[in-house]
Write a protein that holds these residues in place. Structure first.
Motif, PDB file in Angstrom:
ATOM      1  N   ARG A 357       0.872  -1.138  -0.129  1.00 61.00           N
ATOM      2  CA  ARG A 357      -0.090  -0.259   0.055  1.00 61.00           C
ATOM      3  C   ARG A 357       0.704   1.367   0.081  1.00 61.00           C
ATOM      4  NH1 ARG A 357      -2.589  -1.058   5.165  1.00 61.00           N
ATOM      5  NH2 ARG A 357      -3.388   1.038   4.984  1.00 61.00           N
ATOM      6  N   PHE A 358       1.874   1.221   0.812  1.00 65.73           N
ATOM      7  CA  PHE A 358       2.863   2.315   0.823  1.00 65.73           C
ATOM      8  C   PHE A 358       3.330   2.615  -0.667  1.00 65.73           C
ATOM      9  CE2 PHE A 358       7.308   3.591   0.543  1.00 65.73           C
ATOM     10  CZ  PHE A 358       7.439   4.927   0.969  1.00 65.73           C
ATOM     11  N   VAL A 359       4.038   1.646  -1.298  1.00 62.17           N
ATOM     12  CA  VAL A 359       4.584   1.722  -2.652  1.00 62.17           C
ATOM     13  C   VAL A 359       3.510   2.261  -3.654  1.00 62.17           C
ATOM     14  CG1 VAL A 359       5.650   0.640  -4.470  1.00 62.17           C
ATOM     15  CG2 VAL A 359       6.319  -0.158  -2.298  1.00 62.17           C
ATOM     16  N   ALA A 360       2.246   1.773  -3.593  1.00 60.43           N
ATOM     17  CA  ALA A 360       1.173   2.098  -4.529  1.00 60.43           C
ATOM     18  C   ALA A 360       0.754   3.581  -4.425  1.00 60.43           C
ATOM     19  CB  ALA A 360       0.128   1.195  -4.246  1.00 60.43           C
ATOM     20  N   GLN A 361       0.708   3.747  -3.021  1.00 60.84           N
ATOM     21  CA  GLN A 361       0.287   5.382  -2.873  1.00 60.84           C
ATOM     22  C   GLN A 361       1.396   6.348  -3.191  1.00 60.84           C
ATOM     23  OE1 GLN A 361      -1.294   5.635   1.234  1.00 60.84           O
ATOM     24  NE2 GLN A 361      -0.393   7.827   1.221  1.00 60.84           N
ATOM     25  N   LYS A 362       2.557   5.839  -2.840  1.00 61.68           N
ATOM     26  CA  LYS A 362       3.680   6.838  -3.162  1.00 61.68           C
ATOM     27  C   LYS A 362       3.938   7.011  -4.683  1.00 61.68           C
ATOM     28  CE  LYS A 362       6.707   9.401  -2.029  1.00 61.68           C
ATOM     29  NZ  LYS A 362       6.448  10.637  -1.300  1.00 61.68           N
ATOM     30  N   ILE A 363       3.804   5.908  -5.431  1.00 63.12           N
ATOM     31  CA  ILE A 363       3.700   6.039  -6.992  1.00 63.12           C
ATOM     32  C   ILE A 363       2.688   7.012  -7.440  1.00 63.12           C
ATOM     33  CG2 ILE A 363       3.429   4.795  -9.086  1.00 63.12           C
ATOM     34  CD1 ILE A 363       4.800   2.454  -7.523  1.00 63.12           C
ATOM     35  N   LEU A 364       1.363   6.937  -6.879  1.00 61.79           N
ATOM     36  CA  LEU A 364       0.595   7.784  -7.229  1.00 61.79           C
ATOM     37  C   LEU A 364       0.771   9.364  -7.090  1.00 61.79           C
ATOM     38  CD1 LEU A 364      -2.908   5.778  -6.128  1.00 61.79           C
ATOM     39  CD2 LEU A 364      -2.209   6.083  -8.555  1.00 61.79           C
ATOM     40  N   GLU A 365       1.339   9.427  -5.908  1.00 59.58           N
ATOM     41  CA  GLU A 365       1.688  10.811  -5.440  1.00 59.58           C
ATOM     42  C   GLU A 365       2.871  11.257  -6.521  1.00 59.58           C
ATOM     43  OE1 GLU A 365       1.607  10.300  -0.802  1.00 59.58           O
ATOM     44  OE2 GLU A 365       3.479  11.677  -1.513  1.00 59.58           O
ATOM     45  N   LEU A 366       4.005  10.376  -6.911  1.00 62.62           N
ATOM     46  CA  LEU A 366       4.977  10.914  -7.625  1.00 62.62           C
ATOM     47  C   LEU A 366       4.238  11.167  -9.102  1.00 62.62           C
ATOM     48  CD1 LEU A 366       7.314   8.170  -6.535  1.00 62.62           C
ATOM     49  CD2 LEU A 366       7.872  10.643  -6.431  1.00 62.62           C
ATOM     50  N   ARG A 367       3.429  10.435  -9.242  1.00 62.22           N
ATOM     51  CA  ARG A 367       2.781  10.501 -10.768  1.00 62.22           C
ATOM     52  C   ARG A 367       2.087  12.045 -10.891  1.00 62.22           C
ATOM     53  NH1 ARG A 367      -1.412   6.777 -13.561  1.00 62.22           N
ATOM     54  NH2 ARG A 367      -2.790   7.301 -12.005  1.00 62.22           N
ATOM     55  N   GLU A 368       1.341  12.240  -9.531  1.00 65.75           N
ATOM     56  CA  GLU A 368       0.810  13.605  -9.387  1.00 65.75           C
ATOM     57  C   GLU A 368       1.749  14.704  -9.553  1.00 65.75           C
ATOM     58  OE1 GLU A 368      -2.583  14.513  -8.475  1.00 65.75           O
ATOM     59  OE2 GLU A 368      -2.835  12.355  -9.398  1.00 65.75           O
ATOM     60  N   GLU A 369       2.802  14.406  -9.063  1.00 65.29           N
ATOM     61  CA  GLU A 369       3.957  15.509  -9.036  1.00 65.29           C
ATOM     62  C   GLU A 369       4.663  15.528 -10.419  1.00 65.29           C
ATOM     63  OE1 GLU A 369       7.001  14.470  -6.139  1.00 65.29           O
ATOM     64  OE2 GLU A 369       5.408  14.349  -4.300  1.00 65.29           O
ATOM     65  N   GLY A 370       4.189  14.605 -11.511  1.00 63.27           N
ATOM     66  CA  GLY A 370       4.866  14.880 -12.930  1.00 63.27           C
ATOM     67  C   GLY A 370       5.897  13.978 -13.034  1.00 63.27           C
TER      68      GLY A 370
END
Length: 681
Positions: A357-370
């Motif tokens: 869940r951490f990895v998935a969530q962090k990846i979504l965040e990174l994608r948001e950041e561009g």
DNA sequence: CTTACACGCTTTTTT
DNA sequence: AGCGTGTAAG
């Protein structure tokens, strides 16, 4: 009457007359260390290339430089770890100096051996139509022979087929005899030494009679050819007057010996590698090859590439610290000009799913950041380490490709279909015969063996063994009679017309195989798509033998579903074993399961050497990251293999200064998430 | 004597 | 999921 021949001189163009004028300004495009390696003169040279130091760039420029200097491209041999790597390098060289680079001979040791043996192999008893056994084919053959030799008594624990294959393979790749390998690495099976020896001979003999070569044989036979047949040896060695070897740290002694022999007439070898990244010891590779290169090639000049262009200083600091603990290495000092960047983070998770869940969530965040998805990778020690994450990613609609682990070509249905084609190409191929006969209703191991024995008379090779097999199959009566007649019919159809393309042959077999597939697998629709995928791959080939050799040597690692996603041109996250991530790089890298017992794997605790290799593997993983690096480790996970609870971070972090890592703690958001409870998975 | 099938066990990394 | 093993049925 003879005519007088009047000479007419073809003048050289101005360009050809001035080889000194190179098409590029190499000094401007390379750093001094790279330039020295690229412009090295004749004779042996060794390039020690640190992670991210532009190793590929250097090789590409070396190829371009040589051609620029007037070396005939066709006389250059580029040995790489995968054929894709070779193709990419030659493509890039082409961008520098144009299409001339296309004539460079490039590929893996195995693919090059395959081509040379098909061309020159007759003097050592190889027909051009020989069949290549992949690992599981080899295991199947060993199993058949073991049964025939009555070595399956249950009282004493006899090694499994996979272990036997591993032992045999190690003998070849490390140039050791059976006794040494068993006694040093498989001592618990030493009581079976005699039986193993007998089995090894039987295996070699069976392969010889039936024109079967496993991966190791490709190299062993090429070596034999170079040693035995002087004509072929001279032809080969003198046609490759310059040899470049990439990833030299992952070659084994057999491969080093091959390089030595290939270069026998000229010594023009450039080997490139990094001892700190040697990670294929389990298949006989040894970083000793790098250490010993100057001995094998006296007078070798050594070049070092130490400027890292990939990672930030904080990431390099961690990498340097980890490799610092290695017992033996060529000293080199990696440095970078990218001084600033975030510290690598070490994240403790309450369990495997928390990690996912951490990895998935962090990846979504990174994608948001561009950060584009294809600039993110998740790396792990073993293929199955990502299973839970894969479920989590699917749940959140995050598209990914997985590299490493099981391959598309290794699935049962693909192997089944391929086996039919292989008997067409090599009717002596008992492994494939066995496989396809067992698919027929009413045929079991016994019947299959009897049939094969009756139509493959190895002591008196038939002119048309295929014809004979078909006749035998037609004649069978009883339960299996109908199925065998069907088989005979499809083999005759698909084998008859030489005019048939490989794709048409695939289709022919597919029609026959479809009912069997539906009978055997509930998930047959998915598997049908795979087979259609195989059809489209076959369409790229004109000859069946080329298609089959490629399927064995460079199996595609993408299933039909992956290819469809790629066609839509979607950006996708990469999940990969560290081994399959070799040579690649991403903005952002996650490492899963950085917990002692998984990484290093508990299997490696036994010997110092294996632990050292795990350390280098860790180093490889860390140095894939350009900007962001996240190391996660779940705690309180029960490990069935060792019967222990895993909770401690990887031992490779023990001696790392705390200032080099940021430590994160995961906190659950308030409120219920019971609907996601794992109980209901 | 053979084949078919169910059950429990173990899973590294790959040309 | 695949392998080896044990058992029932053909």
């Amino acid at each position: 009457m003879e005519r007088e021949i009047k000479p007419y001189v073809l003048k050289r163009t101005a360009e050809e007359l001035a080889p000194a004028k190179l098409s590029r300004d190499y000094a401007k495009e390379l750093n001094p260390q790279q330039l020295a390696a690229v412009t090295a003169g004749e004779g042996p040279s060794l390039v020690i290339a640190g992670a991210g130091s532009g190793k590929t760039r250097t090789l590409v420029y070396r190829v371009a430089y040589l051609i620029d200097k007037g070396v005939d491209p066709a006389s250059i041999l580029l040995l790489t770890f995968t054929r894709k790597a070779a193709q990419e390098m030659l493509h890039r060289a082409g961008l520098l100096i144009g299409a001339r680079s296309e004539r460079v001979f490039g590929g893996t040791f195995h693919s090059v051996a395959n081509l040379l043996l098909r061309r020159y192999g007759r003097p050592i008893g190889l027909e051009p139509g020989f069949t290549i056994l992949d690992r599981s084919d080899a295991e199947d053959l060993i199993n058949l022979l073991r049964a025939q030799l009555g070595m399956n008594e249950k009282d004493k624990r006899f090694p499994r087929k996979g272990t036997i294959a591993e032992i045999f393979s190690k003998c070849e790749n490390t140039l050791q005899n059976l006794d040494d390998v068993v006694l040093s690495e498989f001592a618990h099976f030493s009581e079976h030494l005699e039986a193993l020896d007998q089995l090894k001979r039987a295996y070699a003999e069976a392969k010889r009679q039936r024109q079967l070569l496993d991966y190791d044989d490709l190299l062993v036979k090429l070596r034999e050819l170079l040693g035995k047949d002087e004509g072929a040896s001279r032809a080969i060695s003198s046609s490759f007057r310059t040899i470049l070897v990439d990833e030299y740290q992952d070659t084994n002694r057999l491969q080093a010996d091959l390089v030595r022999k290939l270069a026998a007439t000229h010594d023009n070898v450039m080997a490139v590698g990094d001892d700190a990244q040697s990670i294929y010891g389990f298949r006989g590779a040894t970083f000793r090859n790098i250490m010993d290169f100057p001995t094998l090639f006296p007078g070798a000049r050594i070049y070092k590439l130490e400027e890292n262009y990939r990672s930030t200083q904080p990431i390099l600091n961690l990498a340097n610290e980890i490799i610092q603990g290695a017992a033996e290495k060529y000293s080199k000092h990696l440095f970078t000009r990218k001084l600033d960047g975030p510290l690598p983070a070490l994240i403790q998770a309450a369990g495997e799913n928390a990690q996912s869940r951490f990895v998935a969530q962090k990846i979504l965040e990174l994608r948001e950041e561009g950060v584009p998805l294809d600039e993110i990778a998740v790396l792990f020690r073993s293929s199955f380490h990502s299973f839970d994450l894969e479920i989590e990613l699917s749940r959140r609609d995050l598209p990914f490709v997985k590299r490493g682990g099981f391959k598309f070509i290794e699935t049962a249905h693909v192997k089944d279909l391929i086996a039919h084609l292989r008997v067409l190409e090599n009717p002596l191929d008992a492994v494939s015969w066995n496989r396809i006969l067992l698919l027929v209703e009413g045929v079991g191991p016994k019947k299959a063996q009897d049939l094969i024995a009756s139509f493959v008379k190895t002591e008196r090779p038939d002119r048309e063994p295929e014809r004979r097999a078909i006749d035998v199959l037609r004649d069978v009566s009883g339960r299996s009679g109908r199925g065998l007649k069907d088989l005979a019919r499809v083999l005759e159809e698909a084998g008859r017309a030489r005019a048939m393309t490989p794709a048409e042959q695939v289709n022919e077999v597919y029609t026959y195989y479809l009912p069997i597939l539906k009978e055997q697998h509930d998930d047959y629709p998915k598997r049908m798509r795979d087979l259609e995928h195989l059809y489209t791959m076959a369409e790229r080939y004109e000859r069946l033998d080329d298609f089959l050799a490629d399927m064995a040597l460079e199996p595609p690692d993408e299933s039909a579903a992956d290819v469809e996603a790629a066609d839509r041109n979607d950006e996708r996250l990469v999940l990969s074993t560290i081994h399959s991530a070799k040579g690649l790089e991403w903005q952002c890298v996650f490492m899963l399961w950085v917990v002692d017992g998984r990484f290093p794997s508990a299997y490696s605790f036994a010997t110092e050497e294996e632990l050292e290799e795990e350390r280098r593997l860790f180093y490889v993983a860390v140095t894939r990251a350009k900007q962001h690096l996240y190391l996660t480790y779940p705690i309180n996970e029960y490990d069935k293999a060792t019967g222990t609870i895993l909770s401690k971070p990887s031992r490779f972090l023990d001696d790392v200064s705390p200032s080099l890592l940021e430590t994160w703690g995961l906190v659950e958001e308030e409120g219920s998430r019971e609907w996601e409870s794992r109980e209901w998975d």
